[in-house]
Write a protein that holds these residues in place. Structure first.
Motif, mmCIF file in Angstrom:
data_model
loop_
_atom_site.group_PDB
_atom_site.id
_atom_site.type_symbol
_atom_site.label_atom_id
_atom_site.label_comp_id
_atom_site.label_asym_id
_atom_site.label_seq_id
_atom_site.Cartn_x
_atom_site.Cartn_y
_atom_site.Cartn_z
ATOM 1 N N ALA A 63 47.741 29.018 38.897
ATOM 2 C CA ALA A 63 48.192 27.891 38.092
ATOM 3 C C ALA A 63 47.032 27.316 37.298
ATOM 4 C CB ALA A 63 48.793 26.812 38.995
ATOM 5 N N GLN A 89 46.193 23.496 35.203
ATOM 6 C CA GLN A 89 46.602 22.165 34.757
ATOM 7 C C GLN A 89 45.514 21.671 33.812
ATOM 8 O OE1 GLN A 89 47.137 19.164 37.824
ATOM 9 N NE2 GLN A 89 48.592 18.018 36.564
ATOM 10 N N LEU A 91 51.000 24.070 34.159
ATOM 11 C CA LEU A 91 51.312 22.727 34.647
ATOM 12 C C LEU A 91 50.914 21.704 33.587
ATOM 13 C CD1 LEU A 91 49.753 23.139 38.202
ATOM 14 C CD2 LEU A 91 52.198 23.214 37.673
ATOM 15 N N PRO A 124 49.409 18.343 32.144
ATOM 16 C CA PRO A 124 48.368 17.447 32.651
ATOM 17 C C PRO A 124 48.900 16.131 33.204
ATOM 18 C CG PRO A 124 47.667 18.432 30.581
ATOM 19 C CD PRO A 124 49.119 18.798 30.768
ATOM 20 N N TYR A 135 51.319 15.782 35.259
ATOM 21 C CA TYR A 135 51.850 15.935 36.611
ATOM 22 C C TYR A 135 50.916 15.278 37.625
ATOM 23 C CZ TYR A 135 55.400 19.375 35.154
ATOM 24 O OH TYR A 135 56.471 20.002 34.583
ATOM 25 N N LEU A 151 53.229 18.191 41.783
ATOM 26 C CA LEU A 151 52.424 19.284 42.341
ATOM 27 C C LEU A 151 52.895 19.654 43.736
ATOM 28 C CD1 LEU A 151 48.814 18.312 41.176
ATOM 29 C CD2 LEU A 151 50.500 19.777 40.043
ATOM 30 N N ILE A 197 44.157 27.471 41.533
ATOM 31 C CA ILE A 197 44.510 26.547 40.465
ATOM 32 C C ILE A 197 43.258 26.179 39.684
ATOM 33 C CG2 ILE A 197 44.316 24.548 42.032
ATOM 34 C CD1 ILE A 197 46.516 23.187 40.333
ATOM 35 N N ILE A 223 41.565 23.506 37.105
ATOM 36 C CA ILE A 223 41.731 22.102 36.750
ATOM 37 C C ILE A 223 40.485 21.582 36.023
ATOM 38 C CG2 ILE A 223 43.348 21.538 38.608
ATOM 39 C CD1 ILE A 223 40.931 20.445 40.188
ATOM 40 N N TYR A 249 41.390 14.939 38.824
ATOM 41 C CA TYR A 249 42.170 16.116 39.192
ATOM 42 C C TYR A 249 41.689 16.761 40.489
ATOM 43 C CZ TYR A 249 44.638 15.859 34.733
ATOM 44 O OH TYR A 249 45.434 15.453 33.690
ATOM 45 N N GLY A 304 51.028 23.415 28.819
ATOM 46 C CA GLY A 304 51.802 23.384 30.056
ATOM 47 C C GLY A 304 53.290 23.394 29.819
#
Length: 524
Positions: free
Chosen positions: A81, A83, A107, A109, A111, A116, A128, A130, A138, A231
Motif C-alpha cells: 500500500a 498513502q 490510499l 492521504p 484516511y 486504515l 506500506i 508513507i 503518518y 489514491g
C-alpha cells in the motif's frame, strides 16, 4: 504466501469461473514498460517538481525497489500500500509491482485510523509507504493501528526503513504476472456506506486507458496535468497507466493551488486535465484573474460531483480551443463516459454527462453498464450480491436518461431519492436549479425522516450574498419546478463536506438534517 494472498488468489480464480473478465488479454504494464524502455530509453514519462523520470530511469528504479521488497521477504502476490501525495515515488512503487507481481493498494492521504483499520488487514497489506511526520503524523498513525503492516517504509524522510534505503541494493529480475491477475485493489469513497474493495486486473485497467485514450486522441505530444489524488481511481490511472499505454507525458501536482496550476499548465504545455467541480471552478477563476485562456489546453473533463451546465458553458467560453465536458464513471467502471468527442457536440450537450462508451441499458430508471473497463468483482464476495445482472451488467446505482441514443444524463442516486408524500423527488434536479441563482456557490439537497410527509427536503447552501428561504422559493418557482419539490428547510453553511476528489458526503448532511429536525445541534 500469506493467508490474505491465498484468499485473494482463490477470489481471482472464482471471478474467472464467473466469467467476469470482459477485457481482452494484452501485455501487462510491466511488459509494456520493458518494451518501451528498450525502444526509447530516454523518453520522459513523469515530471513532479524538479524531478524528471525517463523510461530507463523508471524501470531501473522500479526493479531496484522490487529487489528491496524481495529482501524484506515479500513474495509475488503480496499486497503493498501507499498513502502518499502525488509524488513521483508512487509511480515507481506502482511500476515495481507491475514488473514483479505485487498488488498495489492506493490510499487517500485523508484516511485515518478508522479507514486504515478497515482496509489494511482486509487486503493483507504487508508493506506500506508513507510520508514522514508533518501536519499529519503518518508514522504515528500507522503505529497506532491494532494490526499495522509488518513493514512501514518512509518516503522523503528518516525512519527505521526508508524508500531510498530499500533501493540501495541489487535489482530484482522481472517476473511478470498473468494479465488477469489483480493489479490494484482500491476502495470506494464510502459515500453510500462502508468502503468496498474494488479489484482491477492488468487487463481491465489497460482497457480503461486504451478506450479513453482513443476517445480523446491522446498521443506522444500530449501532456497530462494531474492534481487529482493518486489514491483515487482517476488520479492513479492518469499518473500510472496513461503515460506508458498512450505515450503521453504526465505532470504530477502534489498540492492543489489554482494560480500555480495556471502557471504549470502554461509552462509544461499541458494539453489535458481532469478534475471535479471544485478544480474547474477554481481554475476558471484563476484564469480570469491572470487573463489567460490556457492556449495549450485542448481537453478538460469534469466529474466526481454535481457539475452545473453553466460551469461547463463558462469554461467553453473561457477556453475557446478546448473541449470541456462532464464525464461519468465509477471506481468499478472508470470513464464509462469519457466526455464528449468534439467541441461542437460539447457546446450542444453541456447538460449531459458525456457519451456512453460501453454497453448500457436502463432498468426502472437505473443505468446498468457493461464493458471491458469493468472490474471483475469486489474483494469481499458478499458485496457482489445484487451488484450484477445475470448477463453481466453492473448496477451503477444512478438514475439516468439517455439522450439521442448517445449521451447520458444522470438525474440522481437511487439511494438519494427523496420520497415525500409518496412522490419521488430527485435532489439533483433541485440542486441544479438552485445553482443557477447568482448568490449560490454550492448546494446539496437531502431528505430526512419526518412523520407527516415521510421525508422532509433540506437544502444546504454555500452562498455569496443574500439568499433567504423566500428567495429560494421565488427562484424555484421561476425555474418552473413543481411546488412539492421545494425544500422545507434552508441551511446556510460555510462549506459542504467533501472527500478528497470533490464528492459531497451526503451521509454527513443527512445526519445533520436529522439532528436539525429533531432539535439537536446539527453541526458538521
Amino acid at each position: 504466501m500469506s493467508e490474505a494472498t491465498d484468499r485473494l488468489a482463490a477470489r481471482m480464480a472464482a471471478l474467472g469461473q464467473a466469467g467476469r473478465h470482459r477485457a481482452e488479454r494484452r501485455p501487462t504494464l510491466g511488459q509494456i514498460a520493458l518494451d518501451l524502455r528498450d525502444a526509447d530509453p530516454m523518453r520522459e514519462v513523469v515530471r513532479q517538481g524538479d524531478t524528471r523520470l525517463t523510461r530507463a530511469d523508471m524501470v531501473d528504479r522500479a526493479l531496484r525497489l522490487a529487489g528491496g521488497l524481495d529482501r524484506l521477504g515479500l513474495t509475488p502476490g503480496a499486497a503493498i500500500a501507499f498513502q502518499l501525495p502525488n509524488w513521483w515515488e508512487a509511480t515507481i512503487i506502482n511500476l515495481a509491482a507491475a514488473l514483479t507481481g505485487y498488488r498495489v493498494v492506493p490510499l487517500l492521504p485523508i484516511y485515518r485510523r478508522a479507514e486504515l483499520t478497515a482496509i489494511l488487514p482486509t487486503c493483507g497489506v504487508e508493506a506500506i509507504f508513507i510520508p514522514p511526520a508533518g501536519k499529519v503524523d503518518y508514522p504515528g498513525l500507522v503505529a497506532s493501528l491494532a494490526t499495522p503492516p509488518k513493514h512501514v517504509i518512509t518516503v522523503r524522510g528518516d525512519g527505521p526503513l526508508t524508500f531510498d534505503a530499500l533501493m540501495d541494493g541489487p535489482p530484482a529480475a522481472p517476473r511478470l504476472p498473468d494479465s488477469r491477475d489483480a493489479k490494484l485493489i482500491i476502495f470506494t469513497s464510502g459515500s453510500t456506506g462502508a468502503p468496498k474493495g474494488v479489484i482491477h486486473t492488468h487487463d481491465s485497467l489497460d482497457a480503461v486507458v486504451r478506450h479513453a485514450g482513443r476517445f480523446w486522441s491522446l498521443g506522444d505530444e500530449d501532456v497530462l496535468y494531474v492534481p487529482s489524488p493518486i489514491g483515487h481511481i482517476g488520479g492513479s490511472i492518469y499518473a500510472f497507466e496513461f503515460p506508458w499505454i498512450t505515450g503521453c507525458r504526465t505532470v504530477l501536482e502534489d498540492q492543489w493551488d489554482a494560480e500555480r496550476a495556471v502557471s504549470r499548465i502554461a509552462a509544461e504545455g499541458a494539453t489535458f486535465m481532469a478534475g471535479a467541480t471544485p478544480f474547474l471552478t477554481a481554475l476558471l477563476s484563476a484564469c480570469r484573474s491572470s487573463g489567460t485562456a490556457l492556449p495549450s489546453l485542448r481537453r478538460f473533463i469534469c466529474g466526481g460531483a454535481s457539475v452545473p451546465p453553466d460551469l461547463v458553458r463558462d469554461a467553453l467560453r473561457a477556453w475557446p480551443q478546448a473541449i470541456v465536458s462532464r464525464a461519468y464513471g465509477s471506481t468499478e467502471i472508470p470513464l464509462a463516459c469519457p466526455g464528449i468527442r468534439d467541441r461542437a457536440a460539447a457546446e450542444d450537450h453541456t447538460d449531459t454527462d458525456g457519451e456512453l462508451a460501453v454497453d448500457h441499458r436502463l432498468d426502472d430508471g437505473e443505468i446498468l453498464l457493461r464493458g471491458p473497463q469493468m472490474f471483475p468483482g469486489y474483494l469481499d464476495p458478499a458485496h457482489d450480491a445484487g451488484a450484477f445482472t445475470e448477463d453481466g451488467f453492473f448496477r451503477m446505482g444512478d438514475l439516468a436518461r439517455i439522450v439521442e441514443d448517445r449521451f447520458v444524463v444522470i438525474t440522481g442516486r437511487r439511494k438519494d431519492i427523496i420520497i415525500r408524500k409518496g412522490e419521488n423527488i430527485s435532489p439533483l434536479e433541485i440542486e441544479n436549479a438552485l445553482l443557477t441563482h447568482p448568490h449560490v456557490d454550492a448546494v446539496a439537497v437531502v431528505g430526512t425522516p419526518e412523520p407527516e410527509r415521510g421525508e422532509m427536503v433540506v437544502a444546504f447552501v454555500v452562498g455569496n450574498g443574500p439568499f433567504g428561504f423566500d428567495d429560494m422559493t421565488r427562484h424555484l418557482t421561476a425555474a418552473g419546478l413543481a411546488r412539492q419539490k421545494f425544500p422545507e428547510r434552508l441551511e446556510h453553511v460555510e462549506a459542504l463536506p467533501m472527500n478528497a476528489v470533490g464528492k459531497v458526503q451526503k451521509p454527513d448532511l443527512r445526519k445533520r438534517a436529522a439532528e436539525l429536525v429533531a432539535g439537536t445541534d446539527g453541526s458538521l
